[in-house]
Design a protein around this motif. Structure first.
Motif, PDB file in Angstrom:
ATOM      1  N   ASP A  51      -1.239   1.354  -9.375  1.00 47.75           N
ATOM      2  CA  ASP A  51      -2.637   1.797  -9.296  1.00 47.75           C
ATOM      3  C   ASP A  51      -3.517   0.639  -8.823  1.00 47.75           C
ATOM      4  OD1 ASP A  51      -2.119   4.395 -10.176  1.00 47.75           O
ATOM      5  OD2 ASP A  51      -2.419   3.867 -12.285  1.00 47.75           O
ATOM      6  N   TYR A 106       0.835  -1.201   0.000  1.00 48.31           N
ATOM      7  CA  TYR A 106       0.000   0.000   0.000  1.00 48.31           C
ATOM      8  C   TYR A 106       0.873   1.255   0.000  1.00 48.31           C
ATOM      9  CZ  TYR A 106      -3.410   3.422   1.767  1.00 48.31           C
ATOM     10  OH  TYR A 106      -4.202   4.528   1.935  1.00 48.31           O
ATOM     11  N   GLU A 107       1.854   1.293   0.890  1.00 50.53           N
ATOM     12  CA  GLU A 107       2.749   2.451   0.973  1.00 50.53           C
ATOM     13  C   GLU A 107       3.562   2.602  -0.309  1.00 50.53           C
ATOM     14  OE1 GLU A 107       2.672   4.810   3.037  1.00 50.53           O
ATOM     15  OE2 GLU A 107       1.668   3.999   4.783  1.00 50.53           O
ATOM     16  N   SER A 156       2.676   1.816  -3.256  1.00 52.06           N
ATOM     17  CA  SER A 156       1.809   2.274  -4.339  1.00 52.06           C
ATOM     18  C   SER A 156       1.686   3.797  -4.363  1.00 52.06           C
ATOM     19  CB  SER A 156       0.426   1.621  -4.238  1.00 52.06           C
ATOM     20  OG  SER A 156      -0.259   2.061  -3.095  1.00 52.06           O
ATOM     21  N   TYR A 157       1.924   4.441  -3.244  1.00 53.77           N
ATOM     22  CA  TYR A 157       1.867   5.898  -3.200  1.00 53.77           C
ATOM     23  C   TYR A 157       3.147   6.553  -3.712  1.00 53.77           C
ATOM     24  CZ  TYR A 157      -2.698   6.240  -1.218  1.00 53.77           C
ATOM     25  OH  TYR A 157      -4.070   6.180  -1.054  1.00 53.77           O
ATOM     26  N   ILE A 216      -3.126  -0.103  -5.037  1.00 62.18           N
ATOM     27  CA  ILE A 216      -3.885   0.749  -4.110  1.00 62.18           C
ATOM     28  C   ILE A 216      -5.264   0.153  -3.877  1.00 62.18           C
ATOM     29  CG2 ILE A 216      -5.083   2.966  -3.874  1.00 62.18           C
ATOM     30  CD1 ILE A 216      -2.676   4.327  -5.012  1.00 62.18           C
ATOM     31  N   GLN A 276      -3.988   8.358   5.867  1.00 67.91           N
ATOM     32  CA  GLN A 276      -2.948   9.134   5.188  1.00 67.91           C
ATOM     33  C   GLN A 276      -1.688   8.289   5.071  1.00 67.91           C
ATOM     34  OE1 GLN A 276      -1.949  13.229   6.443  1.00 67.91           O
ATOM     35  NE2 GLN A 276       0.104  12.423   6.765  1.00 67.91           N
ATOM     36  N   SER A 277      -1.265   8.062   3.866  1.00 69.24           N
ATOM     37  CA  SER A 277      -0.037   7.318   3.617  1.00 69.24           C
ATOM     38  C   SER A 277       1.148   8.031   4.264  1.00 69.24           C
ATOM     39  CB  SER A 277       0.186   7.201   2.106  1.00 69.24           C
ATOM     40  OG  SER A 277       1.486   6.756   1.825  1.00 69.24           O
ATOM     41  N   THR A 322      -6.100  -1.472  -0.267  1.00 64.27           N
ATOM     42  CA  THR A 322      -7.089  -0.712   0.502  1.00 64.27           C
ATOM     43  C   THR A 322      -8.236  -1.615   0.916  1.00 64.27           C
ATOM     44  OG1 THR A 322      -6.520   1.347  -0.621  1.00 64.27           O
ATOM     45  CG2 THR A 322      -8.663   1.262   0.464  1.00 64.27           C
ATOM     46  N   GLN A 362       3.904   8.358   3.003  1.00 63.44           N
ATOM     47  CA  GLN A 362       4.545   9.129   1.935  1.00 63.44           C
ATOM     48  C   GLN A 362       3.965  10.540   1.813  1.00 63.44           C
ATOM     49  OE1 GLN A 362       7.107   7.542   0.971  1.00 63.44           O
ATOM     50  NE2 GLN A 362       6.388   5.666   1.912  1.00 63.44           N
ATOM     51  N   ARG A 363       2.754  10.723   2.282  1.00 61.01           N
ATOM     52  CA  ARG A 363       2.101  12.034   2.179  1.00 61.01           C
ATOM     53  C   ARG A 363       2.159  12.835   3.476  1.00 61.01           C
ATOM     54  NH1 ARG A 363      -2.773  11.455  -2.049  1.00 61.01           N
ATOM     55  NH2 ARG A 363      -1.584  10.295  -3.574  1.00 61.01           N
TER      56      ARG A 363
END
Length: 168
Positions: free
Chosen positions: A90, A76-77, A79-80, A93, A121-122, A97, A124-125
């Motif tokens: 894509d 998941y992480e 993919s960001y 995710i 919130q990932s 999720t 990465q963000r």
């Protein structure tokens, strides 16, 4: 966790070695994710094709991945960190999720906290200092992380004290 600048040369050397080691075929999901994330974070040109080995003959992610929640979280992480045109990330995710959402209520702490936060919130963000602080509190409960968490807490407290001093 906020201590990486102390080891910049060592990190750079290790990343170069990892980048030039093309022995990806035997890597599990965790190792594939870690290699991908670390290299992308440090601006290495690393393709996402390594994740295709986690798909079945029909082009879907292998159902066995759903048994590895930590691996799902890592996918998941990863993919960001995608760029335009990386369809597998894509798809990741959506796949992760769905399965992380289903698993979140059945997990034990600290993994439950990591999954719940990531779905909001990932990493990465997030802001690095904020994420570091959050992970310090999560990892302090894991005995094998005690040494590094002590260093990180001390470093974090120094940063806070410095910021407060400058604000005065």
């Amino acid at each position: 966790l906020g201590v990486n600048y102390h080891f910049e040369k060592e990190i750079e050397d290790a990343l170069e070695a990892i980048y030039h080691d093309n022995n990806e075929a035997d890597n599990d999901l965790h190792t594939t994710y870690l290699r991908f994330r670390l290299l992308r974070e440090h601006s290495f040109d690393v393709p996402c094709e390594a994740f295709y080995k986690f798909k079945d003959e029909e082009g879907n992610f292998k159902s066995s991945l759903t048994n590895d929640v930590q691996g799902l979280l890592e996918l998941y992480e990863a993919s960001y960190m995608r760029v335009h045109g990386e369809d597998i990330l894509d798809e990741a995710i959506s796949f992760t999720t769905t399965h992380l959402t289903l698993a979140a209520t059945t997990l034990d702490y600290p993994l439950s906290e990591q999954v719940t936060h990531a779905l909001k919130q990932s990493i990465q963000r997030g802001l690095p200092r904020v994420e570091a602080r959050r992970y310090i509190f999560i990892y302090q409960d894991i005995e094998s992380h005690n040494n590094i968490i002590g260093v990180c807490k001390y470093r974090f407290q120094l940063v806070i004290a410095f910021a407060q001093e400058r604000a005065e």
